[in-house]
Design a protein around this motif. Structure first.
Motif, PDB file in Angstrom:
ATOM      1  N   ALA A 298     -13.529  -5.541   5.897  1.00  0.00           N
ATOM      2  CA  ALA A 298     -12.626  -6.653   5.603  1.00  0.00           C
ATOM      3  C   ALA A 298     -12.051  -6.550   4.198  1.00  0.00           C
ATOM      4  CB  ALA A 298     -13.368  -7.973   5.771  1.00  0.00           C
ATOM      5  N   SER A 299     -12.772  -5.849   3.312  1.00  0.00           N
ATOM      6  CA  SER A 299     -12.304  -5.838   1.923  1.00  0.00           C
ATOM      7  C   SER A 299     -10.933  -5.190   1.771  1.00  0.00           C
ATOM      8  CB  SER A 299     -13.327  -5.132   1.028  1.00  0.00           C
ATOM      9  OG  SER A 299     -13.297  -3.747   1.261  1.00  0.00           O
ATOM     10  N   PHE A 300     -10.521  -4.417   2.764  1.00  0.00           N
ATOM     11  CA  PHE A 300      -9.177  -3.848   2.686  1.00  0.00           C
ATOM     12  C   PHE A 300      -8.098  -4.923   2.738  1.00  0.00           C
ATOM     13  CE2 PHE A 300     -11.159   0.183   3.822  1.00  0.00           C
ATOM     14  CZ  PHE A 300     -10.447   1.040   3.003  1.00  0.00           C
ATOM     15  N   PHE A 301      -8.466  -6.088   3.265  1.00  0.00           N
ATOM     16  CA  PHE A 301      -7.439  -7.090   3.507  1.00  0.00           C
ATOM     17  C   PHE A 301      -7.454  -8.236   2.511  1.00  0.00           C
ATOM     18  CE2 PHE A 301      -8.566  -4.886   7.371  1.00  0.00           C
ATOM     19  CZ  PHE A 301      -7.341  -4.338   7.703  1.00  0.00           C
ATOM     20  N   VAL A 302      -8.292  -8.165   1.484  1.00  0.00           N
ATOM     21  CA  VAL A 302      -8.245  -9.226   0.478  1.00  0.00           C
ATOM     22  C   VAL A 302      -7.127  -8.910  -0.515  1.00  0.00           C
ATOM     23  CG1 VAL A 302     -10.712  -9.651   0.731  1.00  0.00           C
ATOM     24  CG2 VAL A 302      -9.898  -8.158  -1.113  1.00  0.00           C
TER      25      VAL A 302
ATOM     26  N   ARG B 223       0.821  -1.211   0.000  1.00  0.00           N
ATOM     27  CA  ARG B 223       0.000   0.000   0.000  1.00  0.00           C
ATOM     28  C   ARG B 223       0.852   1.258   0.000  1.00  0.00           C
ATOM     29  NH1 ARG B 223      -2.226  -3.200   4.180  1.00  0.00           N
ATOM     30  NH2 ARG B 223      -3.980  -4.413   3.384  1.00  0.00           N
TER      31      ARG B 223
ATOM     32  N   GLY C 238      -6.466  -5.583  -2.309  1.00  0.00           N
ATOM     33  CA  GLY C 238      -7.047  -4.503  -1.524  1.00  0.00           C
ATOM     34  C   GLY C 238      -8.517  -4.266  -1.832  1.00  0.00           C
TER      35      GLY C 238
END
Ligand code: HEA
Ligand code: HEA
Ligand code: CUA
Ligand SMILES: [Cu+2]
Lengths: 583, 254, 247
Positions: free
Chosen positions: A131-135, A60, A138
């Motif tokens: 949670a979608s930040f961690f797939v 990131r 991103g």
């Protein structure tokens, strides 16, 4: 067990309202934090973020310098979170739940279990979004608008986003069914339609907007999911070439996509929701502001009927203006004539509502407490945002302003110092009802003035940048372009405005938690208000009213002539009023 | 005047002043309403503050001024629509200059660049098919088409002669972009699967930035192109030089 | 402690409604918008498509018609079930509701066969560019046995194709063309709704029906609401059938 029943799996509308409020405020802060990161990149493009830059990892922010991919994720999620996870849940979920049954004299919402279900679906939707930040790849990064084909070919975060949206849509569907039924069915005896507080009207119209505008987005989300997961081409025209390669189906499908879809179809379905959605953001806010202005000017609100009809007109018209977001998609004269006209028409009832509120100040005896300050500031701030909608409403001027920071300025004035101010006003105003205690006025005023100044420092320069031709969603804020160079220095000012504003919020957060435990204890009706929520103990017991109230008059009987007190509560029998006048 | 305060950059096109003029008018309306209401607002909260006016009067505003002003606003908005917005839009999308008097260009956007395609000496674009796209042939020009022989393709460099209308056919290979030249007051979304024409008439020589205004991925912010407006002679010379560099769909990158 | 919500069972005099009925109507209004969005997409995509297949190229129309009849009948039995409750005949309710359930399951079963059929059907592009569509009887590494679709009553002989003859072979999944994409999306969403209806009905038929002993009126209301939903799902099919099978 008792704790869980009471605070977590409650079916009491007041507790659910508070759950919405807490969750919504946390998301508001979270959405703001994403933006504070972005504002660093905008102010100092390419510079490493000091102190916390290394927390975000190499994918990131390598070396603390934000990647464009991450910037786009933050932007899309800021928009999504602010709209769907913060403002709507607070304005409709929290205030609607907490205040509406009290104001209409109902013991609870019509469907208490459904109410809890709608909160929990919202909660799950929020978790999915978070949670979608961690797939891998991103979070969603194609803007909150998720335009196809970009979103169709985006990384996995977009799929998660779509699933999250399905949950949020379901939640708002349950919530709106519940709210509308409650208002129609559960009004106390004597609470006729024209005696409803204007806040209830705005919630009712909002309920209809959510009920009818969200489902088309749900169908669009299903189609985008199919495009992404089942190899269909709803939004993909034939023969796309992505970085030199013909586009292939994602999974299970053939080697080539059939195409034949339409990218504009997505936009139509999206804006069919998203335009009504913006009124979902603002109508409840107008309702809150109306309550507070009536109460603190100590006089009846101007033109109650005009307000009600305007709210309906806005609600109805908001289904007919969506393509004003699409003037530049190659629109012919017929369509643009239609949508320009409807867009201009919808500005009239909005103007009437605003005008009634401003005119209500005349002849009042105005008290400047914290909720009133926020409500007052709402007027010019929303006014500026609404008025700058006009240059966007005309197709030809929008050809220049579309997708510039002018648009960002326009809608932040309506949602940030607009709706968010109304939210703050509502929190300060109804806090004593929820807790039996008052929030601190000094901290409140610090919070108000600090936020007011910062909001303008952040958002006013956006009009200037937009007029200069700086586009939105630019990772470097325009540093690539020569046309931006005279306006880049503004970015640093704006960003500092945002960071200072974050500091100012500490006053609110401290005040909020401190007052819950330590605030000054007050009577059941500390603002000397007329509406029914003040006719019951603070906090109201389970079932709300010790005895079912009966309503005798309209919502805003302040400073009636021949009356000892300057307010006449809705539930006070007329006999005592005459007695008050004769003795 | 308000445009100027708000930092509208100068205009360099023939059709731009109409847009600027309308923008100015709308801004006058916006500013007048805002200032008017703001004055009323401050006067009211000052005059009717509780310390000065302890007893509210329930009757409120008596004057009909408000109703008249509301009617005036409606009238002004109607005028803006009928006199300016509708005709100008019709002019923008329907009243194209005749193509034989114009410079005709295709612009095909891709992540993250602008492909500019000229018809060349014969003024006719070679047939292009997305199937034929390759790295050597970014637009998929069919080399067998005789019209393709003299076509000129450049990347991010668009040259046009001054004072002659330009018609741009805007489309895209991948996702949606937006072709915008702020100083020419021209903008059009580039949508894959469709081709939408726009036109403008540059009036001043110089180099202008082409902006991508629609989020198109991680390189959106740096998708910059250049529009060079030059005299007819310079333009012809440039075109000749480009044509000699490569023919028939071959590229000539700057 | 539970709070008594007004007009949960009785009608509110001035609106003439009890809560759940209003709630159900509102919910259905939003469902109309949901399917409306998809129907509008269908119309748009079809209008702008250069060509559009006939439903009969992909569907077994007699089977679809039969399935339509199944669903309509189930709506009738649903009404009968509710009417039996109104007349106080619980046994008959059980019977009719049971029938509704069976018909609902039958519909889903037929739908599932139709789906399976699609996944055994292929569009095969031969080396010379011609396209044959048909049912794949068997296939292995070297060859494919295809029963071509009868077009215009033409002969119906299985053909054996060597793999080398075949350029591309695409199953009739949602990716095959926009028509099938819409077919799967619309009928899939419809089937999910029907499944939900079956589950609700199953509950009302089974454990939920105990409420009849305690609060018969309330139970009748529940069945009425379930019925409204069921008829709505039926109605959606009445629109889906012509646009996907006949037009
Ligand atoms: C709460 C949200 C909200 C509200 C209320 C509005 C209200 C309006 N909006 Fe806005 N709009 C957005 C949120 C909102 N908008 C968002 C989020 C976007 C961008 C989405 C995206 O692309 O990401 C957008 C974008 C947007 C566009 C597209 C721009 C573009 O992309 O190119 C247009 C174009 O017509 C538009 C027009 C309008 C108009 C005419 C109104 C009118 O309804 C406004 C009417 C109100 C008034 C005219 C105010 C009158 C008040 C007074 C006169 C009182 C003044 C008082 C004092 C001074 C004391 N808006
Ligand atoms: C409701 C909607 C909403 C709200 C409220 C905001 C609020 C803010 N927004 Fe945002 N914004 C959007 C909706 C919203 N935004 C959308 C839709 C976009 C477009 C996205 C896209 O491009 O797709 C956007 C884009 C956007 C951009 C443009 C980015 C770009 O184009 O690249 C910027 C830039 O500065 C920005 C800034 C801000 C700021 C500084 C705030 C501030 O006003 C934030 C204020 C918040 C607070 C002050 C927090 C208060 C919280 C508390 C006090 C917590 C209390 C907690 C407890 C008690 C537990 N926003
Ligand atoms: Cu191309 Cu943005
Ligand atoms: Cu809009």
């Amino acid at each position: 067990m008792g704790f869980w029943r009471h605070y977590v799996f409650s079916t009491d509308h007041k507790m659910i309202g508070l759950q919405y409020l807490f969750t919504g405020l946390v998301f508001l802060l979270f959405g703001f934090s994403l933006m504070m990161l972005m504002r660093w990149q905008l102010a100092y493009p390419g510079k490493a973020l000091p102190l916390i830059g290394s927390w975000f990892g190499e994918s990131r922010m390598p070396g603390g310098v934000m990647l464009p991919e991450f910037y786009n994720q933050l932007g899309a999620m800021h928009g999504t979170i602010m709209v769907f996870l913060a403002v709507v849940p607070i304005a409709f979920g929290a205030f609607g739940n907490f205040v509406v049954p009290l104001q209409i004299g109902a013991p609870d919402m019509a469907f208490p279990k459904l109410n809890a279900a709608s909160y929990w679906t919202y909660f799950v939707g929020g978790l999915i979004m978070f949670a979608s930040f961690f797939v891998p790849g991103g979070a969603a990064n194609s803007g909150w608008t998720s335009y196809a084909p970009l979103a169709d070919i985006a990384t996995m975060g977009q799929t998660v986003w779509l699933f999250g949206m399905v949950w949020l849509i379901t939640s708002s569907l349950l919530g709106s069914v519940n709210l509308i039924t409650t208002v129609v069915q559960c009004r106390a005896p004597g609470m006729t339609w024209m005696r409803l507080p204007f806040f209830v009207w705005t919630q009712l119209v909002t309920g209809f907007l959510l009920l009818l505008a969200f489902p088309p987005l749900e169908s669009a989300a299903v189609m985008q999911l199919m495009d992404r997961l089942a190899g269909t081409s709803f939004f993909l025209p034939s023969g796309l070439v992505i970085s030199g390669q013909m586009l292939k189906a994602t999974a299970g499908g053939p080697d080539l996509l059939v195409g034949g879809g339409s990218p504009l179809l997505w936009q139509h379905l999206f804006w069919f929701l998203a335009h009504p959605e913006v009124y979902v953001l603002v109508l409840p806010a107008m309702g809150v502001v109306t309550e507070i202005i009536a109460n603190n000017t100590r006089r009846p609100i101007m033109g109650y009927r005009a307000l009600v009809f305007s709210a309906f007109a806005v609600g109805f018209m908001s289904f007919l203006v969506w393509a004003h977001h699409m003037y530049l998609t190659g629109m012919g004269t017929t369509m643009s004539t239609f949508f320009q006209t409807t867009t201009v028409i919808i500005s009239i009832p909005s103007m009437v509502i605003m005008a009634m509120l401003v005119l209500s100040l005349w002849g009042g005896s105005i008290r400047f407490n914290t909720p009133m300050l926020f409500a007052l500031a709402f007027l010019p701030m929303f006014g500026l945002g609404g008025l700058t909608g006009l240059p966007l409403a005309f197709g030809i001027t929008d050809t220049y302003l579309h997708d510039t920071y002018y648009v960002i300025g326009h809608f932040h004035y309506v949602v940030a110092p607009g709706t968010i101010f109304a939210i703050f006003a509502g929190v300060y105003y109804w806090f004593p009802k929820a807790s039996g205690r008052m929030m601190d006025e000094t901290l409140g005023k610090v919070h108000f003035w600090g936020t007011l100044v910062c909001m303008n420092v952040i958002f006013f320069p956006m009009f200037i940048q937009g007029m200069a031709g700086i586009s939105r969603r630019w990772y470097d804020g325009g540093a690539t372009y020569d046309l931006a160079k005279n306006y880049l220095h503004l970015n640093a000012w704006m960003s500092w405005g945002a960071w200072v504003m974050a500091l100012v919020q500490v006053a609110f957060i401290v005040n909020f938690f401190w007052s819950m435990k330590r605030g000054r204890k007050v009577s059941d009706n500390p603002w000397q208000a007329t509406t029914l929520e003040w006719a019951t103990p603070s906090p109201p017991p389970h079932g709300n009213f010790p005895a079912m109230p009966t309503v005798y008059r309209g919502a805003y009987e302040y400073s009636a002539p021949d009356c000892a007190e300057d307010f006449l509560p809705q539930h006070q029998p007329p006999a005592s009023a005459t007695m008050g006048a004769t003795t | 005047m308000i445009n100027h305060w708000l930092g509208l950059p100068p205009n360099a096109s023939a059709q731009g002043p109409e847009l600027d003029h309308m923008l100015e008018l709308v801004h006058w309306l916006v500013v007048a309403l805002f200032i008017g209401w703001l004055l009323f607002f401050f006067y009211s909260i000052f005059r009717f503050r509780s310390s000065r006016h302890p007893k509210a009067s329930p009757s409120g505003v008596h004057s009909h001024f408000y109703s008249y002003s509301e009617v005036a606003v409606v009238v002004m908005e109607a005028v803006l629509l009928l006199v300016f917005a509708f005709p100008l839009w019709a002019k923008r999308v329907n009243q194209f200059p005749p193509s034989q008097d114009a410079t005709v260009v295709r612009v095909i956007a891709e992540q993250f660049a602008w492909n500019i395609h000229y018809g060349g000496a014969d003024g006719v674009f070679g047939r292009a098919e997305l199937k034929l796209v390759s790295s050597a042939n970014p637009l998929g020009i069919d080399t067998k088409d005789p019209h393709a022989k003299d076509d000129v393709i450049t990347l991010n460099q668009m040259h046009v002669p001054v004072s002659k209308p330009v018609i741009v056919y805007v489309s895209s290979k991948d996702v949606i972009h937006s072709f915008k030249v702020p100083l020419m007051r021209v903008m059009q979304d580039a949508i894959p699967g469709t081709v939408v024409p726009v036109w403008f008439t540059p009036t001043q020589c110089g180099s202008y930035e082409i902006v991508c205004a629609q989020l198109c991925g991680l390189g959106h912010y740096r998708m910059r192109g250049f529009l060079v407006v030059q005299s007819q002679q310079d333009y012809d010379a440039w075109m000749k030089q480009q044509a000699s560099r490569g023919t028939g769909g071959a590229t000539s990158y700057e | 402690m539970t709070v008594e919500i007004p007009y949960g069972v009785q009608e509110r005099p001035d609106t003439g409604l009890w809560n759940a009925k209003l709630g159900m109507w509102l919910f259905l209004a939003s469902e109309v918008m949901l399917f409306g969005g998809l129907f509008a997409s269908y119309a748009t995509l079809r209008t702008y498509a250069p060509d559009w297949p006939k439903g009969s190229d992909f569907q077994n129309i007699p089977l679809g018609t039969f399935n339509t009849a199944v669903l309509i009948t189930s709506s009738i039995t649903m009404v009968m079930g509710w009417a039996s409750l109104v007349m106080g005949q619980f046994g008959k309710f059980r019977l009719y509701m049971g029938l509704t359930l069976l018909l609902g399951v039958l519909f889903l079963g037929i739908k599932a066969t139709e789906y399976r059929g699609k996944f055994e059907h292929y569009g095969v592009t031969l080396a010379d560019g011609t396209v044959v569509t048909g049912h794949v009887e068997s296939q292995d590494a070297s060859r494919v046995v295809l029963l071509p679709d009868a077009k215009g009553g033409a002969a119906h002989e299985p053909m054996t194709l060597a793999r080398s003859q075949i350029k591309r072979m695409i199953v009739f999944g949602p990716w095959y063309n926009t028509y099938l994409a819409l077919y799967f999306t619309l009928t899939g969403l419809h089937a999910l709704h029907l499944l939900a209806g079956v589950l609700v009905n199953l509950y009302l038929w089974g454990p939920g029906s105990r409420m009849w002993q305690r609060e018969p009126e309330r139970f009748t209301h529940r069945v009425e609401c379930a019925g409204l939903f069921w008829h709505f799902v039926d109605l959606v099919w009445i629109f889906l059938f012509p646009i996907l099978y006949l037009l």
